[in-house]
Design a protein around this motif. Sequence first.
Motif, PDB file in Angstrom:
ATOM      1  N   MET A 156      35.158   2.912  50.408  1.00 51.97           N
ATOM      2  CA  MET A 156      35.950   2.460  49.254  1.00 51.97           C
ATOM      3  C   MET A 156      35.075   1.671  48.287  1.00 51.97           C
ATOM      4  O   MET A 156      35.284   1.681  47.082  1.00 51.97           O
ATOM      5  CB  MET A 156      37.110   1.567  49.712  1.00 51.97           C
ATOM      6  CG  MET A 156      38.293   2.323  50.272  1.00 51.97           C
ATOM      7  SD  MET A 156      39.185   3.269  49.028  1.00 51.97           S
ATOM      8  CE  MET A 156      39.963   1.937  48.112  1.00 51.97           C
ATOM      9  N   PRO A 164      33.690   6.274  47.214  1.00 54.35           N
ATOM     10  CA  PRO A 164      35.051   6.714  47.554  1.00 54.35           C
ATOM     11  C   PRO A 164      35.187   8.230  47.637  1.00 54.35           C
ATOM     12  O   PRO A 164      36.020   8.742  48.381  1.00 54.35           O
ATOM     13  CB  PRO A 164      35.911   6.137  46.432  1.00 54.35           C
ATOM     14  CG  PRO A 164      34.965   5.745  45.346  1.00 54.35           C
ATOM     15  CD  PRO A 164      33.656   5.451  46.001  1.00 54.35           C
ATOM     16  N   ARG A 188      41.340   3.159  43.681  1.00 56.89           N
ATOM     17  CA  ARG A 188      39.876   3.105  43.517  1.00 56.89           C
ATOM     18  C   ARG A 188      39.429   3.987  42.359  1.00 56.89           C
ATOM     19  O   ARG A 188      38.477   3.667  41.637  1.00 56.89           O
ATOM     20  CB  ARG A 188      39.202   3.527  44.823  1.00 56.89           C
ATOM     21  CG  ARG A 188      37.689   3.435  44.836  1.00 56.89           C
ATOM     22  CD  ARG A 188      37.210   2.011  44.653  1.00 56.89           C
ATOM     23  NE  ARG A 188      35.743   1.958  44.691  1.00 56.89           N
ATOM     24  CZ  ARG A 188      34.955   2.157  43.641  1.00 56.89           C
ATOM     25  NH1 ARG A 188      35.488   2.433  42.462  1.00 56.89           N
ATOM     26  NH2 ARG A 188      33.640   2.090  43.759  1.00 56.89           N
TER      27      ARG A 188
END
Lengths: 283, 122
Positions: free
Chosen positions: A215, A219, A248
């Motif tokens: 993340m 990602p 994200r």
Amino acid sequence: MAKIIGGITTSHIPAIGVAMDKGLEETDYFKDLFAIYPPIRDWLTEEKPDIAVLFYNDHGLEMWLDKKPTFAIGAAPEYENADEGWGIKPIPPVTGETELSWHIVNHLIENDFDPTVCQDIKVDHGATVPLTLLWPNFTYQGIKVIPVSINCERHPMPKPSRSYAFGKAIGEAIRCWNKDQKVVVLGTGGLSHQLDGQRAGILNADFDNWCMDKMVTDPEAITQYSNVDLIEKGGAQMVEIAMWLAMRGCIEGPVEERLRNYVSPISNTAVGVQLLIPENEQG
Amino acid sequence: MTDYKMKAVEGTYHFDGEAATKGFHFNKMCYSFNSEENRQAFRDDAEAYMTKYKLTEEQKQAVRDHDINRMLELGGSIYYMAKFAGIFGWNMQVIGGMQSGRSTEEFIAYLESQGRGKTTNG
């Protein structure tokens, strides 16, 4: 122009909401989990975002099988919560932000995403537990919220790569909104858990921690997995990482991981919490 | 034809279009349990309530037997079944035990065995 000042991942487990109702935050079972929230609240108090774009999944309060949107976005001045059937206490309404909602909708459709637009929806624990955790004692009513829901219940669900791309398009929309507003993006749900079937109870701490690492740094690595790959690795409800990926996706460029917490299990779920700050916005 | 068939995962019922079709009425009944009035109507007369919602005989039997896995097999979605479980006061650990053949205590111990100790704070 509007700015995305940070992204937060957080669980939405009903048991967390119940624990807050009952004042169980300091008990042995919950204290490691709740420990992460005061520093996140401090950050929110200091940065004072005006708006929260909140990615969640409806669990059958508003969006049931009769008409189930794959992606839906709220465009209402407020959002009610209600009885979900198993005992979590409903909370007072959440304040909306219709102008940014419509801006996002227009931007999305210009850019080939076609969400369902909702001018009157109730939001469930998927949205209310995170809001209560981040802004306790009903202080969430002081922030404007745009709920964005992703179908995580009935297959077919959007591919993880699609949820990420959807988030990217929403991030672009926010950044080109001609208002001097600070926006925080919230990815709720996850991480590993399975509620249904003989395999109920499976958790995968190694995979969860890998996802949390990615993340921050990469990602797109998570989007290599299909939903069924995610189910194999982290259980049937691991697919909720869709909301993390969408969140994200909103953030452009590298991020600094300001805070992280991982506690497993709470109820049947591994709980990951991260505070991510876009490096492009620091200065 | 587009290949969209999901690979099987042991002990898991993918809630897909086929399951959603089979389970529509059962799930509709469980969805109705968002309302206390409906929960009470079910408590008062479960058989009449199930008939009103057009459950199949097999689905009715799974409900009478409190057989969660069978409900899943017959098209139940855990999201709505959680509302059904609420009527009996079963939380997710109780349900987890019922589905995986464990007592609630054994199920909690199974969860803990995979998680606690891997906590990270920072």
